[in-house]
Design an enzyme around this catalytic site. Structure first.
Site, PDB file in Angstrom:
ATOM      1  N   ARG A   1     -43.198 -27.821   6.833  1.00  0.00           N
ATOM      2  CA  ARG A   1     -42.811 -28.881   5.885  1.00  0.00           C
ATOM      3  C   ARG A   1     -43.693 -30.130   6.013  1.00  0.00           C
ATOM      4  O   ARG A   1     -43.750 -30.931   5.072  1.00  0.00           O
ATOM      5  CB  ARG A   1     -41.329 -29.238   6.057  1.00  0.00           C
ATOM      6  CG  ARG A   1     -40.434 -28.159   5.487  1.00  0.00           C
ATOM      7  CD  ARG A   1     -38.970 -28.472   5.589  1.00  0.00           C
ATOM      8  NE  ARG A   1     -38.213 -27.461   4.855  1.00  0.00           N
ATOM      9  CZ  ARG A   1     -36.908 -27.240   5.004  1.00  0.00           C
ATOM     10  NH1 ARG A   1     -36.215 -27.966   5.856  1.00  0.00           N
ATOM     11  NH2 ARG A   1     -36.300 -26.316   4.288  1.00  0.00           N
TER      12      ARG A   1
ATOM     13  N   ASP B   1     -33.058 -31.428   8.045  1.00  0.00           N
ATOM     14  CA  ASP B   1     -33.366 -30.750   6.772  1.00  0.00           C
ATOM     15  C   ASP B   1     -33.738 -31.723   5.661  1.00  0.00           C
ATOM     16  O   ASP B   1     -34.090 -31.299   4.561  1.00  0.00           O
ATOM     17  CB  ASP B   1     -32.160 -29.909   6.334  1.00  0.00           C
ATOM     18  CG  ASP B   1     -31.975 -28.698   7.235  1.00  0.00           C
ATOM     19  OD1 ASP B   1     -32.952 -28.280   7.882  1.00  0.00           O
ATOM     20  OD2 ASP B   1     -30.846 -28.174   7.283  1.00  0.00           O
TER      21      ASP B   1
ATOM     22  N   GLN C   1     -29.114 -23.693  15.708  1.00  0.00           N
ATOM     23  CA  GLN C   1     -29.201 -22.227  15.606  1.00  0.00           C
ATOM     24  C   GLN C   1     -29.288 -21.601  16.996  1.00  0.00           C
ATOM     25  O   GLN C   1     -28.660 -20.580  17.258  1.00  0.00           O
ATOM     26  CB  GLN C   1     -30.397 -21.831  14.728  1.00  0.00           C
ATOM     27  CG  GLN C   1     -30.172 -22.248  13.273  1.00  0.00           C
ATOM     28  CD  GLN C   1     -31.315 -21.901  12.356  1.00  0.00           C
ATOM     29  OE1 GLN C   1     -32.352 -21.393  12.796  1.00  0.00           O
ATOM     30  NE2 GLN C   1     -31.141 -22.177  11.075  1.00  0.00           N
TER      31      GLN C   1
ATOM     32  N   GLY D   1     -32.653 -18.358   8.160  1.00  0.00           N
ATOM     33  CA  GLY D   1     -32.814 -18.469   9.612  1.00  0.00           C
ATOM     34  C   GLY D   1     -31.475 -18.550  10.319  1.00  0.00           C
ATOM     35  O   GLY D   1     -31.300 -17.995  11.408  1.00  0.00           O
TER      36      GLY D   1
ATOM     37  N   LYS E   1     -39.958 -24.588   9.905  1.00  0.00           N
ATOM     38  CA  LYS E   1     -38.835 -24.397   8.982  1.00  0.00           C
ATOM     39  C   LYS E   1     -39.232 -23.316   7.956  1.00  0.00           C
ATOM     40  O   LYS E   1     -40.151 -22.552   8.206  1.00  0.00           O
ATOM     41  CB  LYS E   1     -38.476 -25.727   8.311  1.00  0.00           C
ATOM     42  CG  LYS E   1     -37.857 -26.728   9.278  1.00  0.00           C
ATOM     43  CD  LYS E   1     -36.519 -26.235   9.785  1.00  0.00           C
ATOM     44  CE  LYS E   1     -35.948 -27.124  10.870  1.00  0.00           C
ATOM     45  NZ  LYS E   1     -34.761 -26.545  11.498  1.00  0.00           N
TER      46      LYS E   1
ATOM     47  N   ARG F   1     -20.712 -20.241   8.870  1.00  0.00           N
ATOM     48  CA  ARG F   1     -19.822 -20.123  10.027  1.00  0.00           C
ATOM     49  C   ARG F   1     -18.427 -19.670   9.623  1.00  0.00           C
ATOM     50  O   ARG F   1     -17.759 -18.944  10.372  1.00  0.00           O
ATOM     51  CB  ARG F   1     -19.797 -21.458  10.788  1.00  0.00           C
ATOM     52  CG  ARG F   1     -21.124 -21.683  11.555  1.00  0.00           C
ATOM     53  CD  ARG F   1     -21.396 -23.138  11.816  1.00  0.00           C
ATOM     54  NE  ARG F   1     -22.549 -23.348  12.667  1.00  0.00           N
ATOM     55  CZ  ARG F   1     -23.824 -23.390  12.257  1.00  0.00           C
ATOM     56  NH1 ARG F   1     -24.117 -23.203  10.973  1.00  0.00           N
ATOM     57  NH2 ARG F   1     -24.814 -23.618  13.105  1.00  0.00           N
TER      58      ARG F   1
ATOM     59  N   SER G   1     -31.485 -27.631  18.674  1.00  0.00           N
ATOM     60  CA  SER G   1     -31.365 -26.670  17.575  1.00  0.00           C
ATOM     61  C   SER G   1     -29.967 -26.083  17.544  1.00  0.00           C
ATOM     62  O   SER G   1     -29.523 -25.439  18.498  1.00  0.00           O
ATOM     63  CB  SER G   1     -32.388 -25.545  17.756  1.00  0.00           C
ATOM     64  OG  SER G   1     -31.991 -24.393  17.032  1.00  0.00           O
TER      65      SER G   1
HETATM   66  C1  S3P Z   1     -28.866 -24.933  10.838  1.00  0.00           C
HETATM   67  C2  S3P Z   1     -29.587 -25.527  11.820  1.00  0.00           C
HETATM   68  C3  S3P Z   1     -30.895 -26.179  11.608  1.00  0.00           C
HETATM   69  C4  S3P Z   1     -31.176 -26.410  10.133  1.00  0.00           C
HETATM   70  C5  S3P Z   1     -30.816 -25.232   9.281  1.00  0.00           C
HETATM   71  C6  S3P Z   1     -29.332 -24.904   9.433  1.00  0.00           C
HETATM   72  C7  S3P Z   1     -27.566 -24.318  11.162  1.00  0.00           C
HETATM   73  O1  S3P Z   1     -31.912 -25.356  12.151  1.00  0.00           O
HETATM   74  O2  S3P Z   1     -32.533 -26.731   9.931  1.00  0.00           O
HETATM   75  O3  S3P Z   1     -31.078 -25.482   7.919  1.00  0.00           O
HETATM   76  O4  S3P Z   1     -26.765 -24.031  10.235  1.00  0.00           O
HETATM   77  O5  S3P Z   1     -27.299 -24.098  12.342  1.00  0.00           O
HETATM   78  P1  S3P Z   1     -32.406 -25.470  13.679  1.00  0.00           P
HETATM   79  O6  S3P Z   1     -31.296 -25.080  14.560  1.00  0.00           O
HETATM   80  O7  S3P Z   1     -33.573 -24.528  13.773  1.00  0.00           O
HETATM   81  O8  S3P Z   1     -32.825 -26.911  13.829  1.00  0.00           O
END
Ligand code: S3P
Length: 414
Positions: free
Chosen positions: A331, A300, A154, A79, A327, A12, A152
């Site tokens: 996992r 995580d 993300q 991701g 993931k 970020r 989430s």
């Molecule tokens: C993350 C959000 C999580 C996490 C990933 C990092 C982020 O994923 O598992 O390692 O930095 O926004 P999800 O939003 O898919 O849960």
């Protein structure tokens, strides 16, 4: 010991620093493959970022300063890079293509493409638009109110980034609050963002101002060493400067509930994020039930929680954790297979697993499944197994924690 910088915060800092007016100075940036992917993506869109290994200096170009990339943007295994960039690129005045490694290309992207399309985005992908590579024709977006079916960060962050460029308000709510680093850092950079109890909202057309960011140590990296100290008899380990944002401290709650001796001391606020020192001493652990709101707060950490459960007395039951199946690898399946190879009794369920502590783990040869956290978790399990443990395909550890084995050797030598 100290652990490297937080991966989520490092991603970020690069993103918001690039979109800000003026210079952003980042100290403690994680030099992992995932965060370097994000940095390279911005460099490919004309951002100048000088990195001397200690300090990363980003010359922000403002919200409308990125230029059309001349080639496909490679997110590697990350991701976070791909999902957040998809939201950001959807609102640009140019065309771009995102891709990644074979693991990332197999992960679901529909979860961001579907709400972004409702905002007016034009995105094409494989598998009916659900998988990368993704082709994005940037255009004018409109704000929406989105109720996410999964907690989430993300998804939430992808929509907030698109919302920076959209007309009006963009609001995301989620079943329970996922990590809130985006909302915190966007606020720290002066964006018109408002945190909500279960999500966040942002007004389009604001401006970000370059800032200094001190990245806290990554609690997700510290987690491997916390569990190592708990399960290796006679250990005492102080981990300094760890990020303890309440949306990330599920690991401390889970381990404490299992009977772990963990002291959280010296809490302070650094660049808008809470940081503390963690003192961990070996403890006898017992099985517990884990589910509900704790799951996103430890999302995580389940591979290493599985190792703690394997070393505990009694059965640990994990539920509400279906997200673990999408993931870097599945996992649940990966840890079930690997712990069984170590002689542990594991029952896999649709959305979790049941692990019965085995007294002594057995040395074995297991695979990482190309997943950094599976590799590191099984190496920690190897510390207490009878006989040697071999983990194959450990190159993936460099995605989040390149210095992992060096640090592990150092603390084990003492
Ligand atoms: C993350 C959000 C999580 C996490 C990933 C990092 C982020 O994923 O598992 O390692 O930095 O926004 P999800 O939003 O898919 O849960």
């Amino acid at each position: 010991m100290a652990v490297p910088g937080d991966k989520s915060v490092s991603h970020r800092a690069v993103m918001f620093g690039s979109l800000a007016e003026g210079t952003t100075v980042v100290r403690g940036f994680l030099h992992g493959e995932d965060t370097i992917s994000t940095l390279n993506v911005f460099r490919a869109m004309g951002i100048d970022a000088a990195d001397d290994g200690d300090t990363l200096v980003i010359r922000g170009k403002g919200l409308h300063g990125l230029s059309e990339p001349g080639d496909v943007l490679d997110c590697g295994n990350s991701g976070t890079s791909m999902r957040l960039m998809t939201g950001l690129l959807a609102g640009q005045g140019f065309f771009s293509v995102l891709t990644g490694d074979r693991y990332l290309r197999a992960r679901p992207m529909g979860r961001v493409i579907e709400p972004l399309s409702r905002m007016g985005a034009t995105i094409f992908g494989r598998d009916g638009g659900a998988k990368a590579p993704l082709a994005i024709q940037g255009r004018t977006l409109k704000g929406i109110s989105y109720v996410s079916p999964v907690a989430s960060a993300q998804i939430k962050s992808s929509l907030l980034l698109a919302g920076l460029y959209a007309d009006g308000l963009t609001e995301v709510t989620e079943p329970s609050l996922s990590r809130d680093h985006s909302e915190r850092m966007l606020g720290y950079f002066g964006a018109p963002v408002e945190p909500l109890a279960n999500g966040a909202r942002i007004r389009g057309g604001g401006e970000l101002k370059g800032r200094e960011v001190d990245v806290p140590g990554d609690i997700s990296s510290a987690a491997f060493f916390m569990v190592a100290a708990l399960i290796v008899p006679g250990s005492e380990l102080l981990i300094t400067g760890v990020g303890v944002n309440p949306t990330r401290t599920g690991i401390i709650d889970v381990l404490t509930q299992m009977g772990a001796d963990i002291e959280v001391a010296g809490q302070r606020l650094v660049s808008g994020e809470p940081v503390a020192d963690l003192l961990v001493r070996s403890s006898s652990l017992r099985g517990i039930e884990i589910g509900g709101d704790t799951v996103p707060r430890a999302i995580d950490e389940f591979p290493i929680i599985c190792v703690a459960a394997a070393c505990a007395e009694g059965t640990t039951v994990l539920r509400d954790a279906r997200e673990l199946r999408v993931k870097e690898t599945d996992r649940i399946a990966a840890m079930a297979a690997n712990l069984r190879a170590a002689g542990v009794q594991v029952v896999e369920t649709d959305d979790g697993m049941e692990i019965t502590g085995s007294g002594k783990l057995r040395g074995c040869t297991v695979d990482s499944f190309g997943d950094h956290r599976i590799a590191m978790s099984m190496l920690i399990a190897g510390l207490v197994a009878l006989g040697g443990t071999t983990v194959t395909d450990t190159g993936c550890i460099a995605t989040s924690f390149p210095s992992f084995t060096d640090l592990l050797e150092r603390v084990c030598d003492r």
